[in-house]
Design an enzyme around this catalytic site. Structure first.
Site, short mmCIF file in Angstrom:
data_model
loop_
_atom_site.label_atom_id
_atom_site.label_comp_id
_atom_site.label_asym_id
_atom_site.label_seq_id
_atom_site.Cartn_x
_atom_site.Cartn_y
_atom_site.Cartn_z
N ARG A 37 0.66 -1.21 0.05
CA ARG A 37 -0.14 -0.06 0.03
C ARG A 37 0.80 1.20 0.07
O ARG A 37 1.98 1.25 0.54
CB ARG A 37 -0.86 -0.08 1.15
CG ARG A 37 -0.13 0.20 2.72
CD ARG A 37 -0.14 1.72 3.10
NE ARG A 37 0.60 1.73 4.53
CZ ARG A 37 1.86 2.05 4.24
NH1 ARG A 37 2.43 2.32 3.03
NH2 ARG A 37 2.45 2.12 5.25
N ASP A 46 -3.27 6.36 12.53
CA ASP A 46 -4.16 5.30 12.42
C ASP A 46 -4.08 4.94 14.00
O ASP A 46 -5.12 4.01 14.07
CB ASP A 46 -3.86 4.23 11.51
CG ASP A 46 -2.36 3.66 11.65
OD1 ASP A 46 -1.70 4.51 12.24
OD2 ASP A 46 -2.33 2.55 10.98
N GLY A 133 8.57 1.24 3.15
CA GLY A 133 7.44 2.00 3.56
C GLY A 133 6.40 1.73 2.92
O GLY A 133 5.08 2.49 2.90
N SER A 136 5.36 -4.11 2.76
CA SER A 136 5.68 -5.42 2.35
C SER A 136 5.25 -6.37 3.45
O SER A 136 4.84 -7.61 3.16
CB SER A 136 7.21 -5.67 1.93
OG SER A 136 7.90 -5.42 2.98
N ASP A 181 -2.26 -0.28 7.48
CA ASP A 181 -1.69 -1.28 6.28
C ASP A 181 -2.32 -2.41 5.98
O ASP A 181 -2.64 -2.84 4.73
CB ASP A 181 -0.18 -1.87 6.95
CG ASP A 181 0.49 -0.36 7.26
OD1 ASP A 181 0.17 0.72 7.07
OD2 ASP A 181 1.93 -0.65 7.95
C1 GLA Z 1 3.49 2.15 9.47
C2 GLA Z 1 2.31 1.42 10.42
C3 GLA Z 1 0.87 1.94 10.12
C4 GLA Z 1 1.15 3.50 10.40
C5 GLA Z 1 2.16 4.13 9.46
C6 GLA Z 1 2.20 5.59 9.71
O1 GLA Z 1 3.12 1.79 8.17
O2 GLA Z 1 2.47 0.21 10.18
O3 GLA Z 1 0.22 1.19 11.02
O4 GLA Z 1 0.85 3.84 11.75
O5 GLA Z 1 3.37 3.34 9.84
O6 GLA Z 1 1.01 6.27 9.28
#
Ligand code: GLA
Length: 392
Positions: A37, A46, A133, A136, A181
């Site tokens: 994503r 989140d 980021g 994966s 995610d």
């Molecule tokens: C990571 C976490 C998510 C979210 C992002 C920041 O990807 O897995 O839950 O907190 O950081 O937005």
């Protein structure tokens, strides 16, 4: 050519099919896939009952598998040595670390009573960059959970499946992540962004059908070590700030509340709080602008989001700031509507909203500028909203 081409889901599946034959001399009885994503806006909220606006990307993890008539799961990836997981004993985290995502998901199935599971051989192929980021790890959890649905003959509700995977990440990978995610990878839909209300845990689809606009991902190719520890600290900061504000949910905190508490919160927590409150409202506004056909309005919102993550939440880094600065130098005149860091931060990728016809020039300009300043060649690709985890 700065814009990277993308292997399709069909190509990845064919690759997984072939690899299973090579390693285990078997034809797959199941193929499962889940997307990575990218988050357009709504970062680090989140876990604060906020709104987030990610999309599932057209980059996937695919698992091909076949039963092996034993009580073990044998798994191979393209890079790693084979991992053998016994289904006789309860799972616990152990080396190699990457397989803990699988152990965590197996544990989730055991806890919900889908046990025993039959043993199987599996191969995993992926074109989701690792450590960039782009989730994966969520794609690995969701594709594996989808495979286990197939082998256990159970279909989980998408929300339950996403939450089971989030729990696996907490308990087996030690990352106290939010729900974004896993929800994006579970609920993604072609041509749509997923607006997630992280309080009610309700996803809503926001159409993004346009060919005129593209979502561009630029990977800085750096990942600073502090990522996981600092993530946990930010989460704790927000919990502490909320307690000092005397509220039980960030949904009940307004900018006026923050002003009323000025001086009563330590300065750092005041900034963390300001990020949470402003980012959530920027995200709702962005979704509304997209719904009403005004994507250009996202530019200033994305810029403000990046600034807030950099200055108030302190999760950016020099390389991300540079990539965003290069994007902002291109600006709307060059077809670049908005740009910001995306994901947990401290490295990884930026996300930009661009006019499709100007993509090649934009990618070339970002790549040249970034390489000139850092000596690193960034990975740059455009992506479209894709469907969520499924059996193929
Ligand atoms: C990571 C976490 C998510 C979210 C992002 C920041 O990807 O897995 O839950 O907190 O950081 O937005």
């Amino acid at each position: 050519m700065s814009l990277q081409e993308n292997e399709s889901l069909a190509e990845l599946s064919a690759e997984a099919h072939t690899l299973l034959g090579q390693h285990y001399q078997q034809e797959p009885s199941l193929l499962a896939s889940a997307p990575g994503r990218v988050n357009l806006i709504g970062e680090h909220i989140d876990y604060c009952d906020g709104f987030v606006l990610p999309l599932a990307i057209d980059r996937h993890i695919v698992i091909a598998a076949a039963l092996n008539d034993s009580a073990t799961v044998r798994v191979r990836t393209m890079e790693e040595a084979e991992v053998i997981i016994s289904l006789n004993d309860p799972q616990k985290p152990e080396d190699p670390a990457w397989a803990n995502y699988l152990r965590g998901v197996l544990n989730g199935f055991r806890l919900r009573g889908n046990w025993p599971l039959p043993g199987f051989n599996a191969v995993i192929v992926s074109n989701v960059p690792v450590g960039g980021g782009l989730s994966s790890s969520a794609a690995l959890e969701l594709s594996f959970a989808t495979l286990l649905e197939g082998f256990s003959g159970t279909k989980l509700d998408a929300r339950e499946k996403a939450l089971l995977c989030q729990q696996a990440e907490h308990d087996f990978a030690g990352v106290p992540c939010g729900i974004m995610d896993q929800f994006a990878s579970a609920f993604g839909k072609e041509g749509h962004l997923v607006l997630i209300d992280c309080q009610s845990r309700e996803p809503a689809l926001v159409p993004f059908h346009t060919d005129e606009l593209s979502i561009l991902v630029a990977n800085t190719m750096v990942r600073h070590d502090l990522a996981t520890g600092e993530y946990r600290k930010r989460r704790e900061d927000t919990e502490q700030a909320l307690a000092l504000l005397g509220k039980s949910s960030w949904r009940d905190v307004s900018l006026a509340d923050l002003r009323n508490h000025e001086g009563r919160l330590p300065e750092v927590l005041q900034r963390r709080a300001r990020h949470v409150v402003t980012e959530s409202s920027r995200t709702r506004e962005a979704a509304e602008e997209l719904r009403t056909g005004n994507p250009a309005a996202l530019g200033p919102l994305m810029a403000a989001s990046h600034q807030s993550l950099r200055d108030d939440f302190e999760v950016s880094c020099a390389e991300l700031d540079l990539m965003v600065q290069l994007a902002s130098d291109i600006g709307p005149a060059g077809g670049l509507l908005g740009s910001r860091m995306t994901g947990g931060g401290f490295g990884g990728c930026t996300v930009s909203l661009c006019r499709s016809e100007q993509l090649p020039e934009i990618a070339a300009c970002l790549a040249m500028g970034y390489e000139r300043e850092t000596g690193l060649a960034p990975q740059i690709f455009s992506t479209r909203p894709a469907g969520g985890a499924r059996l193929l």
